[in-house]
Motif scaffolding. Structure first.
Motif, PDB file in Angstrom:
ATOM      1  N   LYS A   1       0.924  -1.287  -0.057  1.00 20.00           N
ATOM      2  CA  LYS A   1      -0.002  -0.015   0.028  1.00 20.00           C
ATOM      3  C   LYS A   1       1.061   1.160  -0.146  1.00 20.00           C
ATOM      4  O   LYS A   1       0.561   2.294  -0.872  1.00 20.00           O
ATOM      5  N   LYS A   2       1.864   1.349   0.775  1.00 18.68           N
ATOM      6  CA  LYS A   2       2.823   2.503   0.849  1.00 18.68           C
ATOM      7  C   LYS A   2       3.458   2.567  -0.436  1.00 18.68           C
ATOM      8  O   LYS A   2       3.827   3.673  -0.724  1.00 18.68           O
TER       9      LYS A   2
ATOM     10  N   LYS B   1       2.694   1.612  -3.406  1.00 19.95           N
ATOM     11  CA  LYS B   1       1.823   2.124  -4.394  1.00 19.95           C
ATOM     12  C   LYS B   1       1.430   3.640  -4.124  1.00 19.95           C
ATOM     13  O   LYS B   1       1.539   4.356  -5.091  1.00 19.95           O
ATOM     14  N   LYS B   2       1.530   4.203  -3.208  1.00 19.11           N
ATOM     15  CA  LYS B   2       1.247   5.734  -2.788  1.00 19.11           C
ATOM     16  C   LYS B   2       2.484   6.479  -3.364  1.00 19.11           C
ATOM     17  O   LYS B   2       2.478   7.443  -3.913  1.00 19.11           O
TER      18      LYS B   2
ATOM     19  N   THR C   1       2.304   6.319  -7.064  1.00 17.60           N
ATOM     20  CA  THR C   1       1.204   7.420  -7.422  1.00 17.60           C
ATOM     21  C   THR C   1       1.982   8.737  -7.382  1.00 17.60           C
ATOM     22  O   THR C   1       1.597   9.677  -8.364  1.00 17.60           O
TER      23      THR C   1
END
Length: 202
Positions: free
Chosen positions: A124-125, A127-128, A131
């Motif tokens: 999750k981190k 992918k942030k 982005t």
């Protein structure tokens, strides 16, 4: 590189990019596995989450790698050694701050309580960051691919790349990086052309 600078997981990402270790190998890495004097990492175990058949709950386990080739020694670039030393000092300060709440497993990469990292949380981190950097969606494993691609771009021998990645045989390395090797073939053709030009051959 720009967008992970100062991030809480900066050293995890940097080590993945500069050593090509698998995520499970990074999660299982202890400070004892890092040989600062000889600038290398001894890869000898991996961490994974499995479902307990009795309880139905997921729990983390440490395993020896599936193949003998995965047990290997990977060199560390000088800039990473210096960063890892600084990172170890900051980790020691955190241990003191957390006191009894910290479980000292001697892990290089762990959460604030000293326990193993959670792969879904890391993704999750990751992918942030992608982005924010405007990079298309990637897997954590792609950091390993980046490492291998860089080696080929530096004209490293495929057999050496195989050993550093811990592939069980050379065919896995060649098949995985066919697209990179094709580009290298074009590079070789260009070098030959330049050679003949310099020799005055038309």
């Amino acid at each position: 590189m720009k967008f992970i600078k100062g991030h809480e997981l900066e050293m995890l990402f940097l080590t993945a990019i500069d050593t090509g270790l698998r995520q499970g190998e990074l999660f299982a890495l202890t400070w004892k596995d890092i040989d600062f004097d000889n600038a290398c990492i001894n890869v000898n175990k991996t961490y994974k989450t499995v479902r307990n058949i009795d309880t139905g709950k997921y729990e983390g386990i440490i395993q020896t790698p599936k193949t003998n080739n995965s047990i290997r020694v990977v060199p560390i670039p000088t800039h990473l050694i210096n960063k890892l030393k600084q990172y170890r000092l900051s980790q020691k300060k955190l241990k003191l701050k957390m006191a009894n709440l910290y479980h000292d497993n001697n892990l290089v990469f762990c959460n604030e309580f000293g326990n193993h990292l959670d792969s879904s949380n890391i993704l999750k981190k990751f992918k942030k960051i992608l982005t924010a950097a405007g990079i298309e969606n990637r897997k954590f494993h792609d950091l390993r691919h980046t490492y291998a691609t860089r080696l080929f771009e530096l004209d490293e021998n495929p057999k050496t790349v195989q050993n550093l990645l811990g592939h069980s045989n050379i065919s896995i390395t060649l098949d995985t990086y066919t697209h990179v090797l094709d580009k290298m073939k074009e590079k070789v053709a260009s070098k030959l052309n330049d050679l003949y030009v310099n020799m005055g051959v038309k």
